[in-house]
Design a protein around this motif. Structure first.
Motif, PDB file in Angstrom:
ATOM      1  N   ARG A   1       0.802  -1.217   0.000  1.00 17.46           N
ATOM      2  CA  ARG A   1       0.000   0.000   0.000  1.00 17.46           C
ATOM      3  C   ARG A   1       0.839   1.273   0.000  1.00 17.46           C
ATOM      4  NH1 ARG A   1      -3.854  -1.045   4.646  1.00 17.46           N
ATOM      5  NH2 ARG A   1      -4.937   0.676   3.619  1.00 17.46           N
ATOM      6  N   ARG A   2       2.064   1.232   0.528  1.00 18.48           N
ATOM      7  CA  ARG A   2       2.905   2.432   0.532  1.00 18.48           C
ATOM      8  C   ARG A   2       3.317   2.833  -0.881  1.00 18.48           C
ATOM      9  NH1 ARG A   2       4.700   4.328   5.314  1.00 18.48           N
ATOM     10  NH2 ARG A   2       4.378   3.025   7.165  1.00 18.48           N
ATOM     11  N   GLY A   3       3.298   1.888  -1.792  1.00 16.83           N
ATOM     12  CA  GLY A   3       3.670   2.189  -3.172  1.00 16.83           C
ATOM     13  C   GLY A   3       2.504   2.636  -4.032  1.00 16.83           C
ATOM     14  N   TRP A   4       1.298   2.595  -3.477  1.00 14.43           N
ATOM     15  CA  TRP A   4       0.123   3.018  -4.237  1.00 14.43           C
ATOM     16  C   TRP A   4      -0.047   4.521  -4.150  1.00 14.43           C
ATOM     17  CZ3 TRP A   4      -3.224  -1.468  -1.906  1.00 14.43           C
ATOM     18  CH2 TRP A   4      -2.868  -2.661  -2.547  1.00 14.43           C
ATOM     19  N   ARG A   5      -0.726   5.085  -5.150  1.00  9.66           N
ATOM     20  CA  ARG A   5      -0.763   6.544  -5.290  1.00  9.66           C
ATOM     21  C   ARG A   5      -1.513   7.246  -4.170  1.00  9.66           C
ATOM     22  NH1 ARG A   5      -3.807   7.435 -10.911  1.00  9.66           N
ATOM     23  NH2 ARG A   5      -2.431   5.713 -11.481  1.00  9.66           N
ATOM     24  N   ASN A   6      -2.552   6.614  -3.604  1.00 10.74           N
ATOM     25  CA  ASN A   6      -3.304   7.271  -2.539  1.00 10.74           C
ATOM     26  C   ASN A   6      -4.085   6.247  -1.721  1.00 10.74           C
ATOM     27  OD1 ASN A   6      -5.703   6.689  -4.106  1.00 10.74           O
ATOM     28  ND2 ASN A   6      -5.228   8.501  -5.333  1.00 10.74           N
ATOM     29  N   THR A   7      -4.673   6.710  -0.624  1.00 10.53           N
ATOM     30  CA  THR A   7      -5.428   5.812   0.255  1.00 10.53           C
ATOM     31  C   THR A   7      -6.703   5.323  -0.414  1.00 10.53           C
ATOM     32  OG1 THR A   7      -6.505   7.733   1.269  1.00 10.53           O
ATOM     33  CG2 THR A   7      -4.534   6.886   2.352  1.00 10.53           C
ATOM     34  N   LYS A   8      -7.230   6.112  -1.354  1.00 15.50           N
ATOM     35  CA  LYS A   8      -8.442   5.704  -2.060  1.00 15.50           C
ATOM     36  C   LYS A   8      -8.194   4.417  -2.837  1.00 15.50           C
ATOM     37  CE  LYS A   8     -11.746   7.254  -5.577  1.00 15.50           C
ATOM     38  NZ  LYS A   8     -12.112   8.338  -6.522  1.00 15.50           N
ATOM     39  N   HIS A   9      -7.017   4.311  -3.435  1.00 13.65           N
ATOM     40  CA  HIS A   9      -6.667   3.106  -4.195  1.00 13.65           C
ATOM     41  C   HIS A   9      -6.668   1.881  -3.277  1.00 13.65           C
ATOM     42  CE1 HIS A   9      -4.999   0.883  -7.544  1.00 13.65           C
ATOM     43  NE2 HIS A   9      -4.006   0.452  -6.794  1.00 13.65           N
ATOM     44  N   ALA A  10      -6.111   2.023  -2.093  1.00 12.40           N
ATOM     45  CA  ALA A  10      -6.084   0.914  -1.132  1.00 12.40           C
ATOM     46  C   ALA A  10      -7.502   0.529  -0.715  1.00 12.40           C
ATOM     47  CB  ALA A  10      -5.252   1.303   0.091  1.00 12.40           C
ATOM     48  N   ARG A  11      -8.348   1.533  -0.499  1.00 11.96           N
ATOM     49  CA  ARG A  11      -9.737   1.246  -0.122  1.00 11.96           C
ATOM     50  C   ARG A  11     -10.470   0.511  -1.238  1.00 11.96           C
ATOM     51  NH1 ARG A  11      -9.614   6.600   1.992  1.00 11.96           N
ATOM     52  NH2 ARG A  11     -10.814   7.348   0.187  1.00 11.96           N
ATOM     53  N   GLN A  12     -10.169   0.868  -2.484  1.00 11.41           N
ATOM     54  CA  GLN A  12     -10.809   0.191  -3.616  1.00 11.41           C
ATOM     55  C   GLN A  12     -10.389  -1.274  -3.683  1.00 11.41           C
ATOM     56  OE1 GLN A  12      -9.517   2.774  -6.796  1.00 11.41           O
ATOM     57  NE2 GLN A  12     -11.412   3.980  -6.752  1.00 11.41           N
ATOM     58  N   TRP A  13      -9.125  -1.549  -3.388  1.00 14.44           N
ATOM     59  CA  TRP A  13      -8.661  -2.932  -3.333  1.00 14.44           C
ATOM     60  C   TRP A  13      -9.471  -3.715  -2.311  1.00 14.44           C
ATOM     61  CZ3 TRP A  13      -4.714  -6.513  -4.657  1.00 14.44           C
ATOM     62  CH2 TRP A  13      -3.970  -6.174  -5.789  1.00 14.44           C
ATOM     63  N   VAL A  14      -9.546  -3.188  -1.115  1.00 15.71           N
ATOM     64  CA  VAL A  14     -10.264  -3.881  -0.033  1.00 15.71           C
ATOM     65  C   VAL A  14     -11.731  -4.059  -0.391  1.00 15.71           C
ATOM     66  CG1 VAL A  14     -10.998  -3.719   2.369  1.00 15.71           C
ATOM     67  CG2 VAL A  14      -8.663  -3.070   1.739  1.00 15.71           C
ATOM     68  N   SER A  15     -12.346  -3.006  -0.917  1.00 14.69           N
ATOM     69  CA  SER A  15     -13.776  -3.044  -1.226  1.00 14.69           C
ATOM     70  C   SER A  15     -14.120  -4.086  -2.283  1.00 14.69           C
ATOM     71  CB  SER A  15     -14.230  -1.658  -1.690  1.00 14.69           C
ATOM     72  OG  SER A  15     -15.581  -1.688  -2.069  1.00 14.69           O
ATOM     73  N   THR A  16     -13.356  -4.107  -3.400  1.00 13.40           N
ATOM     74  CA  THR A  16     -13.682  -5.059  -4.468  1.00 13.40           C
ATOM     75  C   THR A  16     -13.440  -6.499  -4.040  1.00 13.40           C
ATOM     76  OG1 THR A  16     -11.461  -4.680  -5.397  1.00 13.40           O
ATOM     77  CG2 THR A  16     -13.294  -3.458  -6.378  1.00 13.40           C
ATOM     78  N   LEU A  17     -12.366  -6.735  -3.305  1.00 14.46           N
ATOM     79  CA  LEU A  17     -12.091  -8.098  -2.852  1.00 14.46           C
ATOM     80  C   LEU A  17     -13.132  -8.547  -1.834  1.00 14.46           C
ATOM     81  CD1 LEU A  17      -8.204  -7.933  -2.510  1.00 14.46           C
ATOM     82  CD2 LEU A  17      -9.519  -9.073  -4.297  1.00 14.46           C
ATOM     83  N   LYS A  18     -13.537  -7.634  -0.961  1.00 12.74           N
ATOM     84  CA  LYS A  18     -14.538  -7.962   0.046  1.00 12.74           C
ATOM     85  C   LYS A  18     -15.880  -8.274  -0.603  1.00 12.74           C
ATOM     86  CE  LYS A  18     -16.734  -6.049   4.211  1.00 12.74           C
ATOM     87  NZ  LYS A  18     -16.775  -4.858   5.115  1.00 12.74           N
ATOM     88  N   THR A  19     -16.230  -7.527  -1.643  1.00 15.80           N
ATOM     89  CA  THR A  19     -17.530  -7.699  -2.303  1.00 15.80           C
ATOM     90  C   THR A  19     -17.580  -8.934  -3.189  1.00 15.80           C
ATOM     91  OG1 THR A  19     -17.877  -5.313  -2.290  1.00 15.80           O
ATOM     92  CG2 THR A  19     -19.221  -6.599  -3.818  1.00 15.80           C
TER      93      THR A  19
END
Length: 398
Positions: free
Chosen positions: A106-124
């Protein structure tokens, strides 16, 4: 006892039934055509059976290797079923492995929104199907159960889910939790089982104002001296994205050279982008307030913060645009489409100059390899022509 009776071709083409490879290894083909490996062995005088996985995720060679390993355990009075259960307890589930992957990247991703999108899509989409499964037991059929229901209806989301699962399973393989064969691999695997995204994806464009209506809109907008109105004028005159405009800082502006340099970390393509500024844009910038402790061109109500990302949308809604708007459904981002339509239908500038002005990625790899410059001087002329059009002035030559 003869072993290795089966051939790769036989495994791939066998009709329904049971086929012995020898040494207790058996291929079972269902009436529906699915194929799985079963190992039959004897332990303490009792006949036992254990599954070794499905074909093609487990090929003939892999099935033989597993069978040999488990036969050896049985010959030493070790129950291979129990031994595998103990081994599985040390192998993480998909949800656990996904969490580890996200934490490490996650530290290499552009922003926290990108990390949240990862979690959200995998969770769904992924967790209900494979979240509790150990990563070394996930097979192609599991991936298809996740993707098929959304592949044609939510194609872009489905492709992101596929890519994220592929990354996580590669991460698992790198940590020796599973073999290298990745059931979520697109190239050479899922691309043989699912239609190409480009064939089924419906691109949803932002509602745009017809380019011939933009000059009148700009004239109306010029009567509004608010920071939001100036930000929207800036967006239209530079044909840039809302997020790029709202987060623009004075340190990025060269008033003498009339250039706005957007750093790579704020660009969609992750490449620095230079934007030529016309005299009208420079004049607008001169009228903007500069607040101590706020580095942004368009300061918001909160100290040290830019305008809200809803500010421009709310401004247009107040003017009668947007969803169910009385004057149309246009939104701020749609002005990039207005600019592109103008460039293709009114101006005589080449297509690649317009694409470079919009900071679009060149998808043709050969063309991209030969494209070295950013056509800046040609883009300066183009943005001046766009400004002239918006001010109903005579077009300059290209």
């Amino acid at each position: 006892m003869a072993i290795h009776r089966l051939t790769p071709r036989k495994v791939a083409t066998a009709s329904s039934g049971k086929y012995e490879d020898g040494g207790g290894l058996r291929l079972v083909v269902s009436n529906a055509g699915s194929r799985k490996w079963v190992l039959r062995f004897t332990l303490n005088g009792k006949r036992r059976e254990m599954g070794l996985g499905s074909y093609p995720d487990i090929g003939l060679a892999d099935a033989r290797t597993k069978a040999s390993e488990y036969r050896q355990q049985a010959s030493m009075n070790i129950d291979p079923i129990e031994a595998r259960r103990v081994e599985l307890e040390t192998i993480p589930t998909f949800t656990t492995c996904a969490a580890r992957f996200i934490r490490s990247h996650r530290r290499g991703w552009r922003n926290t929104k990108h990390a949240r999108q990862w979690v959200s899509t995998l969770k769904t989409y992924a967790r209900p199907m494979i979240g509790s499964k150990h990563v070394d037991t996930i097979e192609t059929k599991d991936i298809l159960e996740i993707l098929k229901p959304i592949w044609t209806t939510k194609t872009e989301t489905a492709k992101r889910v596929q890519a994220r699962i592929e990354n996580i399973l590669d991460f698992a393989a790198a940590h020796k939790y599973r073999d290298r064969a990745n059931p979520a691999r697109w190239r050479g695997h899922l691309d043989m089982l699912l239609p190409k995204p480009s064939k089924v994806r419906t691109v949803k464009h932002h509602p745009a104002m017809p380019y011939m209506e933009v000059p009148a809109f700009m004239e109306e907008l010029s009567k509004n001296s608010s920071v939001s109105a100036l930000a929207l004028r800036f967006l239209i005159l530079t044909a840039t994205r809302t997020n790029e405009v709202l987060k623009a800082q004075w340190s990025e502006i060269d008033l003498v050279g009339a250039v706005w340099t957007i750093p790579s970390d704020r660009m969609k393509a992750r490449r620095e982008h230079r934007v030529p500024l016309t005299d009208i844009v420079i004049s607008d910038l001169a009228s903007l307030p500069r607040l101590d402790g706020n580095p942004f061109l368009f300061p918001g109500a909160r100290y040290g913060k830019p305008l809200s990302n809803m500010a421009l949308l709310q401004l247009m809604r107040g003017m009668g645009y947007g969803v169910n708007g009385l004057r149309g459904d246009a939104v701020p981002h749609g002005f990039r489409s207005s600019f592109r339509d103008w460039s293709g239908e009114v101006s005589s500038f080449p297509r690649d100059v317009a694409e470079m002005a919009l900071a679009h990625v060149i998808e043709n790899k050969v063309e991209a390899a030969y494209r070295r410059g950013d056509l800046f001087e040609k883009r300066r002329k183009m943005m001046q022509a766009w400004t002239n059009y918006l001010k109903n002035l005579r077009q300059i030559s290209t």
